[in-house]
Design an enzyme around this catalytic site. Structure first.
Site, mmCIF file in Angstrom:
data_model
loop_
_atom_site.group_PDB
_atom_site.id
_atom_site.type_symbol
_atom_site.label_atom_id
_atom_site.label_comp_id
_atom_site.label_asym_id
_atom_site.label_seq_id
_atom_site.Cartn_x
_atom_site.Cartn_y
_atom_site.Cartn_z
ATOM 1 C CB SER A 159 -0.925 0.030 1.228
ATOM 2 O OG SER A 159 -0.191 0.311 2.416
ATOM 3 C CB VAL A 160 1.444 4.112 -1.809
ATOM 4 C CG1 VAL A 160 1.986 5.535 -1.723
ATOM 5 C CG2 VAL A 160 2.531 3.165 -2.312
ATOM 6 N NE ARG B 275 -0.972 9.912 -10.523
ATOM 7 C CZ ARG B 275 -2.166 9.721 -9.938
ATOM 8 N NH1 ARG B 275 -2.385 10.208 -8.730
ATOM 9 N NH2 ARG B 275 -3.114 9.050 -10.558
ATOM 10 N NE ARG B 276 4.280 13.204 -2.208
ATOM 11 C CZ ARG B 276 4.235 13.851 -1.034
ATOM 12 N NH1 ARG B 276 5.151 13.598 -0.115
ATOM 13 N NH2 ARG B 276 3.281 14.738 -0.802
ATOM 14 C CB THR C 201 8.864 2.742 -8.379
ATOM 15 O OG1 THR C 201 7.735 2.938 -9.240
ATOM 16 C CG2 THR C 201 10.054 2.293 -9.215
ATOM 17 C CB SER D 93 -6.233 -4.342 -4.789
ATOM 18 O OG SER D 93 -5.174 -3.434 -5.040
ATOM 19 C CD GLU D 94 -6.720 0.058 -8.262
ATOM 20 O OE1 GLU D 94 -7.459 0.788 -8.956
ATOM 21 O OE2 GLU D 94 -5.815 0.491 -7.519
ATOM 22 C CE1 TYR E 58 2.141 -4.576 -6.946
ATOM 23 C CE2 TYR E 58 -0.198 -4.927 -7.393
ATOM 24 C CZ TYR E 58 0.816 -4.524 -6.539
ATOM 25 O OH TYR E 58 0.497 -4.053 -5.288
ATOM 26 C CG PHE F 199 -0.680 -14.735 -0.611
ATOM 27 C CD1 PHE F 199 0.341 -13.801 -0.752
ATOM 28 C CD2 PHE F 199 -1.152 -15.366 -1.752
ATOM 29 C CE1 PHE F 199 0.867 -13.503 -2.015
ATOM 30 C CE2 PHE F 199 -0.636 -15.095 -2.994
ATOM 31 C CZ PHE F 199 0.374 -14.160 -3.134
#
Length: 409
Positions: free
Chosen positions: A83-84, A90-91, A95, A118-119, A123, A409
């Site tokens: 998560s972010v 966008r920082r 990555t 999740s989306e 990835y 998981f």
């Protein structure tokens, strides 16, 4: 401000996991769920991004062994809890965590990294390809039935307490491990995941129930489910919410499904995760009444192309040179010559002309044998450079049983 990326300290877990919950909507999990994930977390494989003492990014990995074509189990990093913070998108936080994580996986000598997304579009840029799919169904049990194979009537079914029957169910699961690629050999503690039953996740249904299938006193299958009573103007219209079902033979499997179809006061079974080639599709009297849907499940990333391709076997003999693109893990870039068959394989750096060109993401998608190289080529994602190489490799990579991830998981 400077963002610090570091390994998770045990005393930071509550804040770290709380930030993960916030990123996924802010609804806290039950104490039971939190306790299990706290116990299963591998702190040395978990990282956090921190800014002024505040956690703004999370990522973890579990040490798994995943089944591959041929029946072997290959070490894999189960990427999880990513998560972010919404304030730090966008920082480059994601990555940087993916970079650190894949470098660590490579250093540990694990040829694979796997995740569920999740989306799913997130990835691919990090080299993950969709390698397994899962079947969902809303089965109409009023206008459909089960065609039972011989021996179904010889199977004895009985209700059993979920906790008390967990050992017998886990034994059935273990016996099925080699039957499909994509399944995890569960280490101690992971069997408890199937037993989590927080009331908030039941959608108004009953607590989990378990029915065992037995033959000659031995457990040969099980089903765990919830019963959701519902009534409308026409009378009872309840639903069965399937958790999991496994059996050692066709008769036991059919007996369990026939039981589900016949539960009083219900008219449908909601199925959320079964293999795309589930035998149920051939047991039902009318597949049109099953509301079949398919979605992505396990995403696979080849961290070490050579070691990964050697770790599995191949359905038919294959001898091809891949030109692999992998800008995120450049040690994989270049030509790899794969030679293999049903007994084993070798994969070395190749210097001759390439036969097939593809991105590492697409090699990961095909790795477990459920996505064909030919279908990827039809989508423009694999290029054939030598006539006949595509058919040769596509046939060799295929798995007889569709790969499947039984649980998250």
């Amino acid at each position: 401000m400077t963002t610090e990326l570091r390994v998770l300290r045990p005393e930071e877990w509550d804040q770290w996991y709380g930030r993960l919950e916030l990123a996924f909507g802010g609804v806290p999990e039950s104490p039971e769920e939190r306790a299990l994930w706290s116990e299963l977390t591998e702190h040395e494989r978990s990282i956090g991004a921190w800014e002024d003492g505040e956690c703004v990014g999370t990522a973890g990995a579990f040490s798994f062994r995943v089944s591959v074509p041929g029946g072997s189990f290959v070490p894999a990093a189960g990427v999880t809890m990513v998560s972010v913070a919404a304030t730090h998108r966008r920082r480059g936080v994601l990555t940087s965590m993916m970079r650190r994580q894949l470098d660590d996986v490579r250093a540990l000598g694990e040829p694979l990294a796997v995740l569920t997304a999740s989306e799913p579009e997130i990835y691919g840029r990090f080299g993950y390809g969709v390698a397994t799919y899962q079947l969902s169904m809303d089965v109409d049990t009023v206008r459909g039935g089960i065609i039972a194979p011989p021996g179904t009537d010889d199977v004895r079914l009985r209700f059993a307490p979920v906790e008390e029957s967990a050992g017998a169910c886990e034994a059935v699961y273990r016996s099925r491990l080699g039957s499909r690629p994509g399944m995890f050999a569960r280490t101690p503690g992971w069997e408890r995941l199937a037993l989590l039953d927080p009331p908030a996740d039941r959608e108004g249904a009953s607590a989990a129930q378990c029915v065992l299938a037995e033959r000659d006193g031995d457990v040969v299958g099980y089903v765990r489910f919830h019963n959701k009573p519902e009534w409308d103007a026409s009378g009872p219209n309840g639903s069965i919410l399937l958790r999991d079902v496994e059996a050692l033979d066709p008769a036991a499997y059919a007996a369990l499904w026939r039981f589900l179809f016949g539960i009083d006061l219900t008219s449908r079974i909601r199925v959320r995760n079964r293999p795309v080639d589930d035998p149920l599709l051939h047991l039902v009297t009318d597949v049109r009444r099953c509301g079949v849907r398919v979605r992505d499940s396990l995403h696979v990333r080849l961290v070490d192309v050579g070691a990964a391709l050697v770790a599995r076997t191949y359905r038919t003999p294959v001898d091809v040179v891949f030109e692999v693109e992998d800008p995120f893990c450049p040690w994989n870039e270049g030509r790899w010559r794969l030679s293999g068959d049903a007994k084993g394989a070798s994969c070395e750096r190749g210097s001759g002309p390439a036969d097939l060109a593809l991105d590492v993401r697409d090699l990961g998608a095909a790795f477990l044998g459920g996505v064909t190289l030919s279908s990827l080529a039809a989508a423009g994602r694999v290029r054939e450079l030598r006539g006949g190489a595509l058919a040769e490799a596509s046939t060799a990579f295929a798995s007889d049983a569709a790969p499947w991830l039984p649980h998250g998981f």
